[in-house]
Scaffold this active site. Structure first.
Site, mmCIF file in Angstrom:
data_model
loop_
_atom_site.group_PDB
_atom_site.id
_atom_site.type_symbol
_atom_site.label_atom_id
_atom_site.label_comp_id
_atom_site.label_asym_id
_atom_site.label_seq_id
_atom_site.Cartn_x
_atom_site.Cartn_y
_atom_site.Cartn_z
ATOM 1 N N HIS A 471 0.832 -1.206 0.000
ATOM 2 C CA HIS A 471 0.000 0.000 0.000
ATOM 3 C C HIS A 471 0.870 1.260 0.000
ATOM 4 O O HIS A 471 0.644 2.163 0.816
ATOM 5 C CB HIS A 471 -0.916 0.029 1.230
ATOM 6 C CG HIS A 471 -1.907 -1.088 1.311
ATOM 7 N ND1 HIS A 471 -2.590 -1.392 2.470
ATOM 8 C CD2 HIS A 471 -2.331 -1.972 0.382
ATOM 9 C CE1 HIS A 471 -3.395 -2.424 2.250
ATOM 10 N NE2 HIS A 471 -3.252 -2.798 0.986
ATOM 11 N N PRO A 472 1.853 1.403 -0.868
ATOM 12 C CA PRO A 472 2.682 2.613 -0.832
ATOM 13 C C PRO A 472 1.890 3.844 -1.261
ATOM 14 O O PRO A 472 1.156 3.815 -2.239
ATOM 15 C CB PRO A 472 3.808 2.302 -1.823
ATOM 16 C CG PRO A 472 3.198 1.327 -2.782
ATOM 17 C CD PRO A 472 2.263 0.496 -1.961
#
Length: 538
Positions: A471-472
């Site tokens: 989930h960057p």
């Protein structure tokens, strides 16, 4: 460099945001739109089969196969950092879990001065995009492009875990996404009748017949061409040939939290000292480009269990594999429809938290890491993550070569408060696993094991077990402070006719999976672009 053509809009990246933008901006037949994707087509069997993430992640056919820099708080480990490199981007290889985030997440964005980004502002946008299989039940929308369905397989061990969570104060709920996710439920997924429903399926394929939309795969973007701090278009290469596409109205970066800051830096937009060091001519000294990288770190605690079926036993049996395949082919149900995690829970790691700040992703399986075989014994993995990490990292180019991967440094667990939440979350997980509802399955902690008891030992275990949930966000954050990269209409500060529209603009990560919020970002970005032209579809 050959001139490829002149377009109204040129979009770099055909992921979740890029596919939606291509759809919206090409609705006007008088607008010419070019969508560039470095990867290939998404017409591959393992993309559509939900469990195919086991074959698409860490596969260069569909994944950029990035690696993070060695992290001192993760026992010095460098970890695989999957990002989609295919039409549909990460929505073609992700967990398919549909999560809006919580009211507090979006209200925080608005409180930073970002107009139009509160929960009450974005909720109608979510609903306009949604197509829930049960219609407008439970506050979901219906009739939109983003298909949302309930799980098509259930597990006794997961049901027992939900009962155990209830014993520990986390109530069962029908579903998440109402604004406060406190509770435990099975996840809803982006699937249609047991098949993955990616951004390509939802937005790009329906628009491909439009004569004003051009889509190029195998197109590696090298930089945004600018003149007098105005974006002119995009330079890229395809089959080894350098090409240039002119953007008459706007150039849009939708390459994600890794790709978009990399492209800005390659274009001379970013930290001046970094660009000078790499001999990249500075077009605009914008220090926030690539900074503020953060992500959800999951701590994958694992437990051996008995007297119950898990995926480990089925996947390690020839008969089990055949049965799963036959069920899927006949009914589109069963384990092959599974996302990596089937159920989740949200709670506070300590009573002082204002809203739920930890989330579990619960899996009826165990393995050393994705891409490796499942363990030979039956097991359950209740992974737990900190939803609002304080630690921050960065994405910084290492050279002027667009094919070179940038430096990706997360600095997971650098902040003391993140280490404290990790320890509290692991202790909470142990309380759930010790609850009466799970007693008959005789859970035995496999990782980290009962040898880790003190805070220091648990902190060490968190670093050894922790890994990304992919989930960057945050590397081109939205705002008006000195480190902001885009404004609240996603225009790059200081560069005209250039926007970044993807997960990189998150000021702070939302609570849960980030794909659904990225769709909302793209929809709001498209409306902001089209509004001045009078062509806004809403």
């Amino acid at each position: 460099m050959q001139h490829f053509g002149s377009f109204d809009y040129v979009i770099a990246g055909a992921g979740s945001a890029g596919c939606l933008l291509a759809n919206r901006l090409s609705r006007d037949p008088d607008s010419r739109v070019l969508l560039l994707e470095a990867g290939g087509s998404d017409d591959w069997f393992w993309i559509d089969v939900p469990v195919g993430y086991l074959y698409t992640i860490a596969n260069p056919r569909t994944d950029w196969c990035y690696r993070t820099e060695p992290d001192p708080y993760l026992a010095g480990r460098s970890i695989h950092y999957a990002r989609g490199r295919v039409l549909g981007g990460s929505s073609s290889i992700n967990a398919m879990i549909y999560m809006r985030g919580q009211r507090e997440d979006w209200d925080h964005w608005a409180a930073l001065g970002n107009r139009g980004w509160s929960w009450d502002d974005v909720l109608p946008v979510f609903r306009s995009l949604e197509d829930y299989q049960r219609g407008t039940a439970e506050g979901y929308g219906a009739g939109g492009e983003v298909r949302i369905e309930d799980p098509r397989v259930r597990w006794d061990i997961i049901d027992a875990w939900r009962e155990a969570a209830a014993e520990c104060g986390i109530p069962p709920v029908k579903m998440f996404n109402g604004g406060d996710n406190f509770g435990c439920a099975y996840f809803q997924m982006n699937q249609r009748r047991g098949r993955r429903w990616s951004a390509s399926h939802a937005f790009l394929r329906p628009a491909l017949q439009r004569k004003n939309l051009s889509v190029l795969t195998g197109a590696l973007v090298s930089r945004v061409r600018t003149l007098n701090r105005q974006a002119l278009g995009i330079e890229f290469s395809r089959d080894g040939q350098p090409l240039y596409a002119e953007a008459r109205r706007e150039t849009i970066l939708a390459a994600g939290a890794i790709g978009s800051p990399q492209l800005l830096q390659l274009s001379g937009i970013g930290k001046g000292d970094l660009l000078d060091r790499l001999q990249i001519p500075v077009v605009h000294d914008l220090p926030g480009v690539g900074e503020n990288l953060h992500d959800h770190l999951q701590i994958r605690m694992q437990y051996k269990v008995r007297n119950v079926k898990t995926l480990n036993g089925m996947a390690n049996s020839v008969f089990g594999k055949a049965a799963m395949a036959l069920e899927y082919l006949a009914f589109r149900t069963g384990p092959l429809t599974m996302p990596p995690s089937q159920a989740g829970a949200f709670a506070k790691s300590d009573p002082g938290q204002a809203t739920p700040n930890i989330e579990w992703h619960v899996q009826p399986l165990s393995l050393d890491k994705f891409g490796e075989p499942l363990h030979a014994f039956p097991a359950i993995t209740p992974s737990v993550c900190n939803l609002r990490p304080a630690s921050r990292g960065w994405v910084r180019v290492k050279s002027a070569d667009p094919a070179a991967h940038p430096e990706i440094r997360l600095n997971y667990l650098e902040k003391e408060e993140d280490r404290r939440v990790a320890v509290d979350a692991m202790r909470f997980t142990r309380r759930i696993m010790a609850a009466k509802a799970l007693e008959k399955y005789l859970p035995e902690e496999y990782r980290p094991g009962r040898g880790a008891e003190s805070d220091a030992e648990l902190q060490q275990a968190a670093g050894e077990l922790g890994t990304t949930i992919f989930h960057p966000v945050g590397t081109c954050k939205m705002g008006s402070d000195a480190m902001a990269v885009v404004d609240d209409e996603l225009r790059v500060h200081g560069i005209a006719r250039l926007r970044v529209i993807d997960a990189s603009i998150f000021p702070r990560i939302t609570s849960g999976n980030t794909n659904a919020p990225t769709y909302v970002i793209a929809e709001k970005g498209a409306r902001a672009i089209l509004k001045p032209t009078g062509r806004c579809p809403i």
